[in-house]
Design an enzyme around this catalytic site. Structure first.
Site, PDB file in Angstrom:
ATOM      1  N   HIS A 165      35.678  47.003  28.424  1.00 25.29           N
ATOM      2  CA  HIS A 165      36.460  47.685  27.174  1.00 25.29           C
ATOM      3  C   HIS A 165      38.067  48.296  27.796  1.00 25.29           C
ATOM      4  O   HIS A 165      38.353  47.919  28.272  1.00 25.29           O
ATOM      5  CB  HIS A 165      35.195  49.209  26.785  1.00 25.29           C
ATOM      6  CG  HIS A 165      35.617  50.239  26.066  1.00 25.29           C
ATOM      7  ND1 HIS A 165      36.215  49.928  25.326  1.00 25.29           N
ATOM      8  CD2 HIS A 165      34.759  51.451  26.068  1.00 25.29           C
ATOM      9  CE1 HIS A 165      36.437  51.395  24.379  1.00 25.29           C
ATOM     10  NE2 HIS A 165      35.218  51.785  24.412  1.00 25.29           N
ATOM     11  N   HIS A 177      38.846  40.926  19.822  1.00 23.46           N
ATOM     12  CA  HIS A 177      38.365  42.144  19.321  1.00 23.46           C
ATOM     13  C   HIS A 177      37.369  42.084  17.996  1.00 23.46           C
ATOM     14  O   HIS A 177      37.344  41.209  17.984  1.00 23.46           O
ATOM     15  CB  HIS A 177      39.480  42.995  18.635  1.00 23.46           C
ATOM     16  CG  HIS A 177      39.317  44.948  18.285  1.00 23.46           C
ATOM     17  ND1 HIS A 177      38.597  45.020  17.870  1.00 23.46           N
ATOM     18  CD2 HIS A 177      39.706  45.587  19.932  1.00 23.46           C
ATOM     19  CE1 HIS A 177      38.935  46.503  18.280  1.00 23.46           C
ATOM     20  NE2 HIS A 177      39.063  46.824  18.944  1.00 23.46           N
ATOM     21  N   ASP A 198      45.032  46.157  24.942  1.00 19.26           N
ATOM     22  CA  ASP A 198      45.071  45.706  26.231  1.00 19.26           C
ATOM     23  C   ASP A 198      46.454  44.515  26.679  1.00 19.26           C
ATOM     24  O   ASP A 198      46.724  44.743  27.626  1.00 19.26           O
ATOM     25  CB  ASP A 198      44.291  45.487  26.492  1.00 19.26           C
ATOM     26  CG  ASP A 198      43.113  46.504  26.252  1.00 19.26           C
ATOM     27  OD1 ASP A 198      43.213  47.994  26.168  1.00 19.26           O
ATOM     28  OD2 ASP A 198      41.656  46.697  25.725  1.00 19.26           O
TER      29      ASP A 198
END
Ligand code: MLT
Length: 387
Positions: free
Chosen positions: A225, A271, A326
């Site tokens: 996460h 994702h 990210d």
């Protein structure tokens, strides 16, 4: 939609799949469309990325953009609530520096609750949002040896004050711009991301805002996460130990092929919901071309965006071959002088607490006609020994 309409049918195939796709409630702050990405209160994230952070926080808490008077009033409220109890910083100074910054962040939230908690989700939500910049700047400065903490001057603005309190030794002129955009991009990601779900679950037992956010931030701290931003920067740096020129496609392609041959993976791709490039990543790639075009780590992130995606698209089992938020954020943070990736998840957390606090307030105060949602209590099928 009729209340009795069937939204989802559970079969055994849905068990032990992390509740993927299973609707559990309403989210009033944001939604994630698999093909269009993230929206805050109906506005696509790329249209909000350069708004003032205070405007977007107001939007998430109120569902509407503020008019100039509402914005001015909200800024005054943030200033009025911004005083972190001095005991928090005094206690942080006693913590072991070996502990990861996320452990310090959890500790800081706990201290904030002990010193200043009012057992009122709305008041505590406002306090925690207003005081997070001082907490996070203190964590950075106390741990990283940049010198003593710097007094808060909230009149500067929410992120302006954060950057002034942070004052990293090698900051570039783009630190402020990047911190504003980074902050806005990470506020919220619908109701079901792990940290938000956990925060609301803890609050459903009527734990206060601080304890609920601690639970949420412990969830954010895992590498699958929020800690993925730290891991992604390490991945790009490791790639540059082998790849001399990240603008050379042949070199990067060979690196990717070799990586997979060794059974390793690309970081920053895929994702649970999105089936396109994460628009939060797209905003950051565009910003990087302006503020870090010659930064080698950013160029590596850009090379991975193109060649990693092309590679993953050829893999039969990959349903989401695109970069996520990210994949690139660490390369930008490092380019403006925040070079220690251990802090990146704390920056994510400082931002995400905003959306989680807003969602907790909805579930505790507004949901089900003001009754609030009941304590979370899903069913597990027993599969142990039968006697
Ligand atoms: C997030 O921002 O929380 C991540 O993209 C993860 C998620 O949405 O599940």
């Amino acid at each position: 939609m009729a209340d009795s309409e069937v939204l989802f049918t559970i079969t055994k195939d849905n068990l032990e799949t992390g509740l993927r796709g299973v609707p559990v409630g309403y989210c009033t702050t944001s939604n994630v469309d698999p093909l269009l990405g993230l929206f805050y209160s109906g506005y696509p994230i790329d249209k909000l990325a350069y708004n003032q952070p205070e405007e977007v926080i107001y939007l998430l808490f109120n569902g509407e953009m503020p008019n100039p008077e509402q914005l001015a009033d909200f800024k005054k409220q943030l200033i009025a609530h911004s005083k972190l109890h001095p005991g928090v910083i005094a206690n942080l100074k006693t913590l072991p520096k070996e502990g990861h910054p996320m452990k310090w962040f959890l500790h800081g939230l706990n201290l904030m609750g002990m010193y200043s908690g009012e057992d009122d989700y709305v008041k505590d939500g406002m306090n925690v949002v207003a005081q997070l910049p001082e907490l996070v700047a203190a964590i950075y400065r106390i741990r990283s040896g940049w010198g003593d903490t710097i007094a808060s001057n909230p009149e500067l603005g929410y992120i302006e004050n954060f950057v002034a309190m942070l004052n990293p030794p090698n900051a570039t002129k783009d630190l402020l711009l990047l911190m504003k955009v980074f902050n806005v991009l990470h506020y919220d990601h619908s109701g079901g991301n792990l940290s938000t779900f956990v925060g609301k679950a803890v609050a459903s037992g009527l734990e206060d805002m601080y304890g609920s956010l601690m639970g949420a931030m412990a969830a954010l701290a895992g590498p699958l996460h929020g800690m993925a931003n730290q891991e992604c920067l390490r991945f790009l740096k490791t790639a540059l130990e082998t790849v001399n020129d990240p603008t050379n496609d042949d070199e990067v392609n060979k690196y990717i092929d070799d990586l997979f041959a060794q059974g390793k993976k690309l970081f920053g791709f895929g994702h649970a919901v999105l089936r396109v490039e994460d628009p939060r990543a797209t905003v950051q790639y565009d910003l990087g071309e302006k503020i870090a075009p010659d930064n080698k780590i950013f160029r590596m992130a850009v090379a991975m965006r193109k060649l990693g995606t092309e590679f993953l698209k050829k893999q039969p089992k990959v349903s989401s071959p695109y970069p996520n938020v990210d994949a690139v954020s660490g390369s930008l943070l490092t380019s403006v002088g925040l070079t220690d990736e251990n802090y990146y998840t704390v920056l994510f957390g400082m931002s995400r607490c905003v959306g989680i606090a807003a969602q907790i307030i909805y579930e505790r105060r507004d949901a089900r006609g003001g009754k609030g949602t009941p304590i979370i209590r899903p069913k597990y099928l027993y599969s142990g020994p039968k006697r």
